[in-house]
Design a protein around this motif. Structure first.
Motif, mmCIF file in Angstrom:
data_model
loop_
_atom_site.group_PDB
_atom_site.id
_atom_site.type_symbol
_atom_site.label_atom_id
_atom_site.label_comp_id
_atom_site.label_asym_id
_atom_site.label_seq_id
_atom_site.Cartn_x
_atom_site.Cartn_y
_atom_site.Cartn_z
ATOM 1 N N ASP A 1 24.599 -51.619 35.380
ATOM 2 C CA ASP A 1 24.312 -52.014 36.769
ATOM 3 C C ASP A 1 25.425 -51.520 37.697
ATOM 4 O O ASP A 1 25.165 -50.974 38.761
ATOM 5 C CB ASP A 1 24.196 -53.541 36.896
ATOM 6 N N LEU A 2 26.681 -51.723 37.243
ATOM 7 C CA LEU A 2 27.839 -51.259 38.038
ATOM 8 C C LEU A 2 27.762 -49.753 38.254
ATOM 9 O O LEU A 2 27.989 -49.254 39.363
ATOM 10 C CB LEU A 2 29.143 -51.563 37.296
ATOM 11 N N ALA B 1 35.480 -47.478 32.379
ATOM 12 C CA ALA B 1 36.910 -47.175 32.549
ATOM 13 C C ALA B 1 37.425 -47.760 33.864
ATOM 14 O O ALA B 1 38.520 -48.353 33.910
ATOM 15 C CB ALA B 1 37.131 -45.665 32.514
ATOM 16 N N ASN B 2 36.622 -47.630 34.915
ATOM 17 C CA ASN B 2 36.988 -48.168 36.224
ATOM 18 C C ASN B 2 37.110 -49.685 36.207
ATOM 19 O O ASN B 2 38.010 -50.256 36.831
ATOM 20 C CB ASN B 2 35.909 -47.801 37.249
ATOM 21 N N PHE B 3 36.187 -50.324 35.488
ATOM 22 C CA PHE B 3 36.207 -51.788 35.409
ATOM 23 C C PHE B 3 37.535 -52.256 34.807
ATOM 24 O O PHE B 3 38.196 -53.158 35.334
ATOM 25 C CB PHE B 3 35.032 -52.313 34.561
ATOM 26 N N VAL B 4 37.928 -51.614 33.720
ATOM 27 C CA VAL B 4 39.179 -52.023 33.051
ATOM 28 C C VAL B 4 40.365 -51.787 33.991
ATOM 29 O O VAL B 4 41.229 -52.654 34.157
ATOM 30 C CB VAL B 4 39.367 -51.272 31.707
ATOM 31 N N LYS B 5 40.383 -50.615 34.641
ATOM 32 C CA LYS B 5 41.484 -50.262 35.531
ATOM 33 C C LYS B 5 41.598 -51.244 36.704
ATOM 34 O O LYS B 5 42.673 -51.703 37.051
ATOM 35 C CB LYS B 5 41.274 -48.833 36.057
ATOM 36 N N SER C 1 45.563 -54.545 30.796
ATOM 37 C CA SER C 1 45.089 -54.239 29.440
ATOM 38 C C SER C 1 45.970 -53.179 28.788
ATOM 39 O O SER C 1 46.222 -52.123 29.366
ATOM 40 C CB SER C 1 43.649 -53.722 29.493
ATOM 41 N N LEU C 2 46.420 -53.458 27.580
ATOM 42 C CA LEU C 2 47.181 -52.460 26.826
ATOM 43 C C LEU C 2 46.236 -51.515 26.095
ATOM 44 O O LEU C 2 46.573 -50.380 25.805
ATOM 45 C CB LEU C 2 48.118 -53.155 25.827
ATOM 46 N N LEU C 3 45.042 -52.016 25.825
ATOM 47 C CA LEU C 3 44.033 -51.209 25.134
ATOM 48 C C LEU C 3 43.438 -50.167 26.083
ATOM 49 O O LEU C 3 43.063 -49.073 25.661
ATOM 50 C CB LEU C 3 42.931 -52.157 24.629
ATOM 51 N N GLN C 4 43.337 -50.529 27.363
ATOM 52 C CA GLN C 4 42.815 -49.628 28.415
ATOM 53 C C GLN C 4 41.377 -49.168 28.163
ATOM 54 O O GLN C 4 41.005 -48.063 28.552
ATOM 55 C CB GLN C 4 43.736 -48.419 28.594
ATOM 56 N N ARG C 5 40.615 -50.000 27.466
ATOM 57 C CA ARG C 5 39.197 -49.701 27.256
ATOM 58 C C ARG C 5 38.515 -50.986 26.803
ATOM 59 O O ARG C 5 39.191 -51.967 26.470
ATOM 60 C CB ARG C 5 39.008 -48.618 26.189
#
Ligand code: NAD
Length: 262
Positions: free
Chosen positions: A196-197, A210-214, A220-224
């Motif tokens: 949806d995003l 990727a944008n959501f996490v950022k 986040s250390l996982l970055q995903r």
């Protein structure tokens, strides 16, 4: 360490998809006899068939665990379990001023009362048999309350309180009660949200994820997003005999979003 859950019976609520399905699969692969749960009989049957031959015997019970009647029917069909995974849960981003009373109550019923009712039904007999595992699937949102869904955060923090209290009741027995806190995890429910995003922002699904996490989980250390299997691995370990010294804990599998060390 080889995890062997042969002879143990496990119930995973909300396990026809997402994290719950991955947990059910992981427990079955470790030899447990697993009961799948969801609200719809057809969906439950499909998941049971998909897990046929993975390991332990897999059966299904259709019941809505957000209601007292649904939990009662579930317990009538399955009076005792060795491992209870309180996974069923809902989320929905909504600003505080737009969340009506009914949503607060619905979130509490699905995310908290399901686990309360089932633990009340199963904990005593686990203690009598001197072995058992209860695991609540909470969230990093229990610690970092999301501004965009405070009602969800409230339920996830409540789960930590319930789990800790139950661990204290089972003090000195072979029963442990813990919570596992995933961070953003690519379950079917979350995939729909990310799609949806992506549509709204004219991005690909990978870009939106990727944008959501950022944007929303910058620490986040996982970055995903985690995979559902990465969460299930932690849960299967906590459900094992080998995890006997882990009790009353809130165990993070959230990729380091929560920036405190302990
Ligand atoms: P999902 O929406 O992909 O799957 C949830 C499952 O629960 C579905 O099979 C659904 O049918 C079932 N369910 C919902 N309400 C139910 C009810 N009343 N009775 C029986 N079954 C019901 O969800 P998910 O992302 O896999 O989340 C599972 C758990 O993990 C939830 O408690 C959620 O809060 C938690 N969690 C998820 C994430 C994430 O990013 N995916 C992060 C942190 C915590």
């Amino acid at each position: 360490m080889k995890i062997d859950l042969s002879g143990k019976t496990a119930l995973v609520t909300g396990s026809t998809s997402g994290i719950g399905y991955a947990i059910a699969k992981g427990l079955a692969a470790s030899g447990a006899n697993v009961f799948i749960n969801g609200r719809n009989q057809d969906t439950v049957d499909v998941s049971v068939r998909k897990l046929d031959g993975v390991g332990g015997k897999v059966c299904g019970i259709a019941a809505d665990v957000s209601t007292a009647g649904g939990c009662k029917a579930l317990v009538a069909a399955l009076p005792e379990v060795d491992i209870l995974i309180n996974n069923a849960g809902i989320f929905e981003p909504k600003g505080f001023f737009d969340i009506p009373d009914e949503d607060w109550t619905r979130f509490f019923e699905v995310n908290v009362m399901s686990g309360v009712r089932l633990s009340r039904a199963y904990l005593r007999s686990m203690m009598t048999r001197n072995w058992g595992r209860i695991i609540f699937i909470s969230s990093e949102s229990a610690l970092n309350i999301p501004t965009e869904m405070i009602h969800y955060g409230m339920t996830k923090t409540a789960q930590l309180a319930v789990a800790r209290g139950l661990a204290q009741i089972a003090c000195g027995t072979g029963v442990t009660v813990n919570s596992v806190l995933p961070g953003p995890t690519m379950s079917e429910g979350v995939e729909t949200f990310v799609k949806d995003l992506a549509r709204q922002n004219g991005q690909s699904v990978d870009e939106a994820a990727a944008n959501f996490v950022k944007q929303h989980r910058p620490s986040s250390l996982l970055q995903r997003f985690a995979s559902v299997e990465e969460i299930a691995n932690m849960v299967v370990y906590v459900a094992s005999k080998e995890a006997s010294a882990t009790d009353g804990a809130a165990l993070r599998a959230e990729g380091g979003i929560v920036s405190t060390i302990a």
